[in-house]
Write a protein that holds these residues in place. Structure first.
Motif, PDB file in Angstrom:
ATOM      1  N   SER A  44     -32.410  44.456 -36.862  1.00 25.66           N
ATOM      2  CA  SER A  44     -31.401  45.442 -36.462  1.00 25.66           C
ATOM      3  C   SER A  44     -30.124  44.741 -35.983  1.00 25.66           C
ATOM      4  CB  SER A  44     -32.019  46.380 -35.424  1.00 25.66           C
ATOM      5  OG  SER A  44     -31.263  46.478 -34.287  1.00 25.66           O
ATOM      6  N   ARG A  45     -30.274  43.599 -35.277  1.00 27.77           N
ATOM      7  CA  ARG A  45     -29.088  42.838 -34.845  1.00 27.77           C
ATOM      8  C   ARG A  45     -28.319  42.326 -36.071  1.00 27.77           C
ATOM      9  NH1 ARG A  45     -28.440  40.588 -29.685  1.00 27.77           N
ATOM     10  NH2 ARG A  45     -30.059  42.010 -29.039  1.00 27.77           N
ATOM     11  N   ALA A  46     -29.069  41.852 -37.065  1.00 24.14           N
ATOM     12  CA  ALA A  46     -28.417  41.325 -38.277  1.00 24.14           C
ATOM     13  C   ALA A  46     -27.670  42.448 -38.999  1.00 24.14           C
ATOM     14  CB  ALA A  46     -29.457  40.696 -39.197  1.00 24.14           C
ATOM     15  N   ALA A  97     -30.858  27.161 -30.684  1.00 25.57           N
ATOM     16  CA  ALA A  97     -31.599  27.672 -29.518  1.00 25.57           C
ATOM     17  C   ALA A  97     -30.636  28.494 -28.667  1.00 25.57           C
ATOM     18  CB  ALA A  97     -32.196  26.513 -28.730  1.00 25.57           C
ATOM     19  N   GLY A  98     -30.197  29.631 -29.210  1.00 23.54           N
ATOM     20  CA  GLY A  98     -29.194  30.471 -28.552  1.00 23.54           C
ATOM     21  C   GLY A  98     -29.815  31.468 -27.612  1.00 23.54           C
ATOM     22  N   VAL A  99     -30.545  30.976 -26.643  1.00 30.22           N
ATOM     23  CA  VAL A  99     -31.223  31.816 -25.656  1.00 30.22           C
ATOM     24  C   VAL A  99     -30.855  31.294 -24.258  1.00 30.22           C
ATOM     25  CG1 VAL A  99     -33.130  32.312 -27.236  1.00 30.22           C
ATOM     26  CG2 VAL A  99     -33.319  30.396 -25.647  1.00 30.22           C
ATOM     27  N   PRO A 100     -31.131  32.065 -23.213  1.00 29.53           N
ATOM     28  CA  PRO A 100     -30.794  31.577 -21.870  1.00 29.53           C
ATOM     29  C   PRO A 100     -31.388  30.175 -21.626  1.00 29.53           C
ATOM     30  CG  PRO A 100     -31.433  33.884 -21.789  1.00 29.53           C
ATOM     31  CD  PRO A 100     -31.711  33.417 -23.185  1.00 29.53           C
ATOM     32  N   PRO A 101     -30.646  29.325 -20.899  1.00 28.21           N
ATOM     33  CA  PRO A 101     -31.021  27.909 -20.775  1.00 28.21           C
ATOM     34  C   PRO A 101     -32.446  27.679 -20.285  1.00 28.21           C
ATOM     35  CG  PRO A 101     -29.313  28.538 -19.181  1.00 28.21           C
ATOM     36  CD  PRO A 101     -29.422  29.650 -20.151  1.00 28.21           C
ATOM     37  N   ALA A 102     -32.902  28.529 -19.387  1.00 27.21           N
ATOM     38  CA  ALA A 102     -34.244  28.327 -18.830  1.00 27.21           C
ATOM     39  C   ALA A 102     -35.329  28.490 -19.887  1.00 27.21           C
ATOM     40  CB  ALA A 102     -34.485  29.312 -17.683  1.00 27.21           C
ATOM     41  N   TYR A 103     -34.990  29.163 -21.019  1.00 32.17           N
ATOM     42  CA  TYR A 103     -35.995  29.431 -22.059  1.00 32.17           C
ATOM     43  C   TYR A 103     -35.752  28.630 -23.334  1.00 32.17           C
ATOM     44  CZ  TYR A 103     -36.548  33.240 -18.816  1.00 32.17           C
ATOM     45  OH  TYR A 103     -36.708  33.961 -17.667  1.00 32.17           O
ATOM     46  N   ALA A 104     -34.704  27.806 -23.332  1.00 26.68           N
ATOM     47  CA  ALA A 104     -34.343  27.107 -24.570  1.00 26.68           C
ATOM     48  C   ALA A 104     -35.479  26.184 -25.026  1.00 26.68           C
ATOM     49  CB  ALA A 104     -33.046  26.325 -24.368  1.00 26.68           C
ATOM     50  N   ASP A 147     -38.695  26.221 -24.149  1.00 25.73           N
ATOM     51  CA  ASP A 147     -39.915  26.993 -24.487  1.00 25.73           C
ATOM     52  C   ASP A 147     -39.773  27.670 -25.852  1.00 25.73           C
ATOM     53  OD1 ASP A 147     -40.963  26.311 -22.105  1.00 25.73           O
ATOM     54  OD2 ASP A 147     -40.755  28.289 -21.155  1.00 25.73           O
ATOM     55  N   THR A 148     -38.563  28.145 -26.139  1.00 29.11           N
ATOM     56  CA  THR A 148     -38.351  28.853 -27.408  1.00 29.11           C
ATOM     57  C   THR A 148     -38.517  27.898 -28.582  1.00 29.11           C
ATOM     58  OG1 THR A 148     -36.888  30.415 -26.327  1.00 29.11           O
ATOM     59  CG2 THR A 148     -36.677  30.249 -28.713  1.00 29.11           C
ATOM     60  N   ILE A 149     -37.977  26.685 -28.451  1.00 23.20           N
ATOM     61  CA  ILE A 149     -38.123  25.708 -29.544  1.00 23.20           C
ATOM     62  C   ILE A 149     -39.566  25.206 -29.613  1.00 23.20           C
ATOM     63  CG2 ILE A 149     -37.410  23.422 -30.363  1.00 23.20           C
ATOM     64  CD1 ILE A 149     -35.384  25.716 -30.903  1.00 23.20           C
ATOM     65  N   SER A 188     -28.498  22.817 -29.805  1.00 24.68           N
ATOM     66  CA  SER A 188     -28.600  23.351 -28.445  1.00 24.68           C
ATOM     67  C   SER A 188     -27.218  23.707 -27.913  1.00 24.68           C
ATOM     68  CB  SER A 188     -29.246  22.303 -27.520  1.00 24.68           C
ATOM     69  OG  SER A 188     -29.270  22.800 -26.193  1.00 24.68           O
ATOM     70  N   PRO A 189     -26.929  25.024 -27.749  1.00 20.92           N
ATOM     71  CA  PRO A 189     -25.639  25.445 -27.203  1.00 20.92           C
ATOM     72  C   PRO A 189     -25.739  25.859 -25.722  1.00 20.92           C
ATOM     73  CG  PRO A 189     -26.666  27.311 -28.259  1.00 20.92           C
ATOM     74  CD  PRO A 189     -27.688  26.184 -28.259  1.00 20.92           C
ATOM     75  N   ALA A 190     -26.917  25.731 -25.136  1.00 19.22           N
ATOM     76  CA  ALA A 190     -27.160  26.354 -23.824  1.00 19.22           C
ATOM     77  C   ALA A 190     -26.554  25.544 -22.677  1.00 19.22           C
ATOM     78  CB  ALA A 190     -28.656  26.526 -23.608  1.00 19.22           C
ATOM     79  N   VAL A 191     -26.162  26.278 -21.657  1.00 19.38           N
ATOM     80  CA  VAL A 191     -25.547  25.685 -20.464  1.00 19.38           C
ATOM     81  C   VAL A 191     -26.336  26.156 -19.244  1.00 19.38           C
ATOM     82  CG1 VAL A 191     -23.482  25.635 -19.046  1.00 19.38           C
ATOM     83  CG2 VAL A 191     -23.263  25.773 -21.535  1.00 19.38           C
ATOM     84  N   ALA A 192     -26.831  25.206 -18.461  1.00 21.92           N
ATOM     85  CA  ALA A 192     -27.558  25.580 -17.235  1.00 21.92           C
ATOM     86  C   ALA A 192     -26.549  25.702 -16.099  1.00 21.92           C
ATOM     87  CB  ALA A 192     -28.595  24.509 -16.919  1.00 21.92           C
ATOM     88  N   ALA A 220     -24.079  21.256 -29.091  1.00 18.74           N
ATOM     89  CA  ALA A 220     -22.753  21.737 -29.540  1.00 18.74           C
ATOM     90  C   ALA A 220     -22.522  23.184 -29.112  1.00 18.74           C
ATOM     91  CB  ALA A 220     -22.665  21.669 -31.074  1.00 18.74           C
ATOM     92  N   PHE A 221     -21.293  23.599 -29.154  1.00 23.09           N
ATOM     93  CA  PHE A 221     -20.855  24.997 -28.976  1.00 23.09           C
ATOM     94  C   PHE A 221     -20.894  25.502 -27.526  1.00 23.09           C
ATOM     95  CE2 PHE A 221     -22.663  24.894 -33.373  1.00 23.09           C
ATOM     96  CZ  PHE A 221     -21.468  25.068 -34.069  1.00 23.09           C
ATOM     97  N   GLN A 222     -21.202  24.619 -26.556  1.00 19.50           N
ATOM     98  CA  GLN A 222     -21.323  25.109 -25.173  1.00 19.50           C
ATOM     99  C   GLN A 222     -20.016  25.642 -24.606  1.00 19.50           C
ATOM    100  OE1 GLN A 222     -22.393  22.117 -26.196  1.00 19.50           O
ATOM    101  NE2 GLN A 222     -24.487  21.800 -25.520  1.00 19.50           N
ATOM    102  N   ASN A 223     -18.889  25.150 -25.120  1.00 15.89           N
ATOM    103  CA  ASN A 223     -17.607  25.502 -24.499  1.00 15.89           C
ATOM    104  C   ASN A 223     -16.858  26.602 -25.250  1.00 15.89           C
ATOM    105  OD1 ASN A 223     -17.306  21.940 -24.369  1.00 15.89           O
ATOM    106  ND2 ASN A 223     -18.275  23.211 -22.831  1.00 15.89           N
ATOM    107  N   LEU A 224     -17.571  27.278 -26.164  1.00 15.66           N
ATOM    108  CA  LEU A 224     -16.953  28.378 -26.913  1.00 15.66           C
ATOM    109  C   LEU A 224     -17.415  29.698 -26.314  1.00 15.66           C
ATOM    110  CD1 LEU A 224     -17.404  27.618 -30.703  1.00 15.66           C
ATOM    111  CD2 LEU A 224     -15.279  27.624 -29.396  1.00 15.66           C
ATOM    112  N   ALA A 225     -16.485  30.504 -25.847  1.00 18.52           N
ATOM    113  CA  ALA A 225     -16.863  31.787 -25.245  1.00 18.52           C
ATOM    114  C   ALA A 225     -17.211  32.798 -26.334  1.00 18.52           C
ATOM    115  CB  ALA A 225     -15.719  32.303 -24.387  1.00 18.52           C
ATOM    116  N   ALA A 226     -18.295  33.540 -26.104  1.00 17.67           N
ATOM    117  CA  ALA A 226     -18.700  34.561 -27.080  1.00 17.67           C
ATOM    118  C   ALA A 226     -17.564  35.550 -27.316  1.00 17.67           C
ATOM    119  CB  ALA A 226     -19.948  35.288 -26.576  1.00 17.67           C
ATOM    120  N   GLY A 227     -16.846  35.893 -26.242  1.00 22.26           N
ATOM    121  CA  GLY A 227     -15.751  36.867 -26.372  1.00 22.26           C
ATOM    122  C   GLY A 227     -14.676  36.388 -27.331  1.00 22.26           C
TER     123      GLY A 227
END
Ligand SMILES: NC(=O)c1ccc[n+]([C@@H]2O[C@H](COP(=O)([O-])OP(=O)(O)OC[C@H]3O[C@@H](n4cnc5c(N)ncnc54)[C@H](OP(=O)(O)O)[C@@H]3O)[C@@H](O)[C@H]2O)c1
Length: 190
Positions: free
Chosen positions: A8-10, A43-50, A52-54, A69-73, A108-115
């Protein structure tokens, strides 16, 4: 359930682009199926789960896979946002610790805002800082980033340097919070 959520997201993304006359073949599914069918696994999930998800999909990763890995703790306190250093040194290194040895990790991609990225009318002039230990994998991610108009990819060295990249993001958020008219900030190095 997860497969349906992914589908559905896609469909939302496909429809949004179709409204602008762009046909795409974006598809969604559950994490294991997505990992099994992908060269680049983000691994575009919250950092605490990155990690575990992989770890949950490690046996599904193909021989050609590259994990990104784009996640930021981050932690927030009364003064603002702060980098919350994971035990491994960075989120990317925590992800690397659970990824099969033969699968390269690129941070990569940690400094790119989703907005900024999702505003399809916005002209970007931003850097994507990339780190990793596998030059070929880094090259693939550099190419991918630079396929997006207005993005330039810069190499920050090995994966051990990921914490420095990740820790730029809380600074960007603090700047946005403390300066009128600034939001969805990124970086451009000159
Ligand atoms: N947002 C930004 O501007 C930005 C910028 C740079 C970097 N990042 C980094 O990119 C990552 C994703 O950011 P985001 O804003 O997209 O985050 P998000 O909206 O909070 O989460 C993204 C996805 O993570 C999944 N998720 C949530 N909890 C999970 C869990 N416990 N286990 C596995 N998956 C889970 C969600 O799945 P469901 O849809 O199924 O709930 C969602 O699809 C974060 O690590 C963030 O630090 C974000």
């Amino acid at each position: 359930m997860y497969k349906r959520q992914g589908e559905s997201r896609a469909a939302d993304y496909r429809n949004r682009l179709a409204d602008r006359g762009i046909d795409t073949d974006i598809s969604g599914t559950d994490n294991a199926s997505a990992a099994a069918g992908s060269r680049i696994v983000v691994a575009g999930v919250p950092p605490a789960y990155a990690a575990d998800t992989i770890e949950a999909v490690r046996d599904d990763l193909t021989e050609e896979a590259i994990v990104v890995s784009p996640a930021v703790a981050m932690a927030r306190n009364g003064t603002g946002f702060h980098y919350d250093t994971p035990e491994a040194g960075s989120v990317a290194e925590a992800v690397a610790a659970v990824t099969p040895d033969e699968v390269p990790i690129v941070s990569a991609f940690q400094n790119l805002a989703a907005g900024a990225l999702t505003d399809l009318d916005r002209e970007l002039a931003l850097d994507v800082v990339v780190s990793g230990d596998d030059a070929d994998a880094k090259g693939v991610v550099v190419e991918l980033a630079e396929e997006i108009d207005g993005l330039r990819a810069l190499d920050a060295g090995p994966l051990a340097n990921s914490a420095e990249i990740e820790s730029i993001t809380p600074l960007l958020i603090n700047l946005a919070m403390n300066n009128d008219g600034m939001h969805d900030l990124g970086v451009r190095f000159q």
